[in-house]
Design an enzyme around this catalytic site. Structure first.
Site, PDB file in Angstrom:
ATOM      1  N   HIS A 233       0.850  -1.199   0.000  1.00  0.00           N
ATOM      2  CA  HIS A 233       0.000   0.000   0.000  1.00  0.00           C
ATOM      3  C   HIS A 233       0.879   1.240   0.000  1.00  0.00           C
ATOM      4  O   HIS A 233       2.103   1.149   0.131  1.00  0.00           O
ATOM      5  CB  HIS A 233      -0.979  -0.022   1.173  1.00  0.00           C
ATOM      6  CG  HIS A 233      -0.376   0.044   2.545  1.00  0.00           C
ATOM      7  ND1 HIS A 233       0.539  -0.881   3.008  1.00  0.00           N
ATOM      8  CD2 HIS A 233      -0.558   0.920   3.570  1.00  0.00           C
ATOM      9  CE1 HIS A 233       0.873  -0.580   4.265  1.00  0.00           C
ATOM     10  NE2 HIS A 233       0.235   0.516   4.617  1.00  0.00           N
TER      11      HIS A 233
ATOM     12  N   ASP B   1       5.939   4.242   5.016  1.00  0.00           N
ATOM     13  CA  ASP B   1       6.817   3.216   5.597  1.00  0.00           C
ATOM     14  C   ASP B   1       6.871   1.943   4.751  1.00  0.00           C
ATOM     15  O   ASP B   1       7.625   1.018   5.065  1.00  0.00           O
ATOM     16  CB  ASP B   1       6.441   2.893   7.063  1.00  0.00           C
ATOM     17  CG  ASP B   1       4.987   2.506   7.271  1.00  0.00           C
ATOM     18  OD1 ASP B   1       4.133   2.963   6.501  1.00  0.00           O
ATOM     19  OD2 ASP B   1       4.708   1.750   8.219  1.00  0.00           O
ATOM     20  N   HIS B   2       6.095   1.920   3.642  1.00  0.00           N
ATOM     21  CA  HIS B   2       6.106   0.741   2.766  1.00  0.00           C
ATOM     22  C   HIS B   2       6.583   1.042   1.349  1.00  0.00           C
ATOM     23  O   HIS B   2       6.757   0.125   0.561  1.00  0.00           O
ATOM     24  CB  HIS B   2       4.703   0.114   2.724  1.00  0.00           C
ATOM     25  CG  HIS B   2       4.259  -0.357   4.071  1.00  0.00           C
ATOM     26  ND1 HIS B   2       4.357  -1.663   4.478  1.00  0.00           N
ATOM     27  CD2 HIS B   2       3.779   0.337   5.141  1.00  0.00           C
ATOM     28  CE1 HIS B   2       3.930  -1.771   5.725  1.00  0.00           C
ATOM     29  NE2 HIS B   2       3.572  -0.568   6.158  1.00  0.00           N
TER      30      HIS B   2
ATOM     31  N   ASP C  41      -0.361  -3.837   6.028  1.00  0.00           N
ATOM     32  CA  ASP C  41      -0.952  -3.564   7.328  1.00  0.00           C
ATOM     33  C   ASP C  41      -2.433  -3.943   7.278  1.00  0.00           C
ATOM     34  O   ASP C  41      -3.082  -3.676   6.279  1.00  0.00           O
ATOM     35  CB  ASP C  41      -0.845  -2.072   7.655  1.00  0.00           C
ATOM     36  CG  ASP C  41       0.592  -1.564   7.641  1.00  0.00           C
ATOM     37  OD1 ASP C  41       1.537  -2.360   7.557  1.00  0.00           O
ATOM     38  OD2 ASP C  41       0.777  -0.334   7.699  1.00  0.00           O
TER      39      ASP C  41
HETATM   40 ZN   LIG Z   1       2.936   0.328   7.971  1.00  0.00          ZN
HETATM   41 ZN   LIG Z   2      -0.160   1.440   6.567  1.00  0.00          ZN
END
Ligand SMILES: [Zn+2]
Ligand SMILES: [Zn+2]
Length: 330
Positions: free
Chosen positions: A87, A91-92, A234
């Site tokens: 997504h 942080d990804h 997540d």
């Molecule tokens: Zn995350």
């Molecule tokens: Zn997330």
């Protein structure tokens, strides 16, 4: 040079013909590159996973600093052929331009597949305004409403919907295993030994005119269990995830919070507690649960792992640069 597909229609998720590979002794090697959520910390890199199948690498997620973790893992950036993005939270994905730049300056010319949610091409294009001179092509595969099924080095690559604050997908990689080769049947059918190897690998044998003369079904027993890993972050726990991860040999799953007192916070931000992850693993009958994506507010996840183990005994907290190898059962 890097080519944009522009407004051309995106290719639908392809069902490629798997390349020939050693299905008899195949295995999957993994490296959990990081275990952190939200921001990289001095002792904890952001959650990402590197998977090696038949010598080539698939990367899942690429937050800030992921290329440093890959170097630490000992795997070569040059072998990354596909990158899955779960997504569009920073942080990804925010480590992607830097990783691609480094791959480019390392002399890569072979295309790189990028697989992710709808608009992946647009998002990556915007991020790569700061990485405009890539000497290789990016090939985008966006996950449609009916999911995604592709292949990576002969393994089945599937994406399935997670439940987060924005569209988000988990990934499952499955290496199928053909049935056991039966030499007695091969001899009885009069199949010359020259063909045994390819039939054993699940391939058909053809004569010089291209006509099929022998098929694997003539000499192989029923298909045996293969190897399967699932990566979920997540997300909140859902029934559809339970179905998508069923019987996986390894489930790498987010447990953003260990403390049950943070359950409401987990619900609010589209995450899970350790116990919720364990409750997902149990009915799915996975073999092992590895927790990851830990909140920066939880410096040490270990004290909370026993809570998850009460629900799903084979649970552990992941560590940065944790290597795992899965092999076919003898
Ligand atoms: Zn995350
Ligand atoms: Zn997330």
């Amino acid at each position: 040079m890097w080519r944009w597909a522009g407004n051309e229609a995106l290719a639908r998720p392809p069902l490629r013909v798997p390349p020939a590979y050693d299905k008899v002794n195949a295995m999957i090697d993994l490296c959990l590159l990081g275990t952190g959520a939200l921001m990289p910390l001095p002792e904890r890199r952001l959650a990402a996973l590197l998977v090696r199948v038949q010598g080539r690498l698939l990367l899942i997620d690429c937050g800030e600093g992921t290329q440093v973790a890959i170097r630490e893992s000992g795997f070569s950036l040059a072998r990354i052929d596909a990158i899955c993005i779960t997504h569009f939270h920073a942080d990804h994905i925010s480590g992607l331009p830097g990783l691609l730049l480094t791959m480019g300056t390392s002399g890569r010319t072979k295309p790189v597949r990028i697989i992710g949610p709808e608009h992946t091409q647009k998002v990556v294009r915007c991020l790569c305004v700061i990485a405009q001179t890539l000497p290789f092509e990016l090939q985008f595969e966006e996950i449609g409403g009916d999911g995604y099924l592709g292949d990576f080095q002969g393994a089945r690559l599937q994406a399935f919907a997670l439940e987060h604050t924005i569209p988000c997908f988990g990934f499952r990689l499955t290496l199928d295993r053909p049935g056991k080769f039966d030499p007695a049947r091969a001899r009885a059918a009069g199949i010359p030994t020259d063909f045994w190897g390819q039939l054993q690998r699940g391939e058909t044998a053809q004569d010089e005119a291209g006509q099929t003369i022998y098929t694997p079904e003539m000499v192989l027993g029923p298909a045996r269990p293969g190897l399967s890993i699932a990566y979920c972050t997540d997300t909140r726990p859902t029934e559809s995830i339970r179905d998508a991860i069923r019987f996986a040999d390894l489930l790498i799953c987010e447990g953003t919070y260990g403390d049950p007192a943070k359950a409401e916070m987990a619900r609010q931000y589209g995450h899970q507690t350790f116990e919720e992850a364990a409750r997902l693993a149990t009915p799915a009958e996975v073999k092992r649960l590895l927790l990851t994506h830990f909140s920066p507010s939880m410096p040490d996840p270990e004290p909370f792992v026993p809570l998850a183990r009460q629900i799903f005994p084979n649970t552990s907290a992941g560590h940065d640069i944790e290597h795992i190898s899965l092999r076919f059962a003898p």
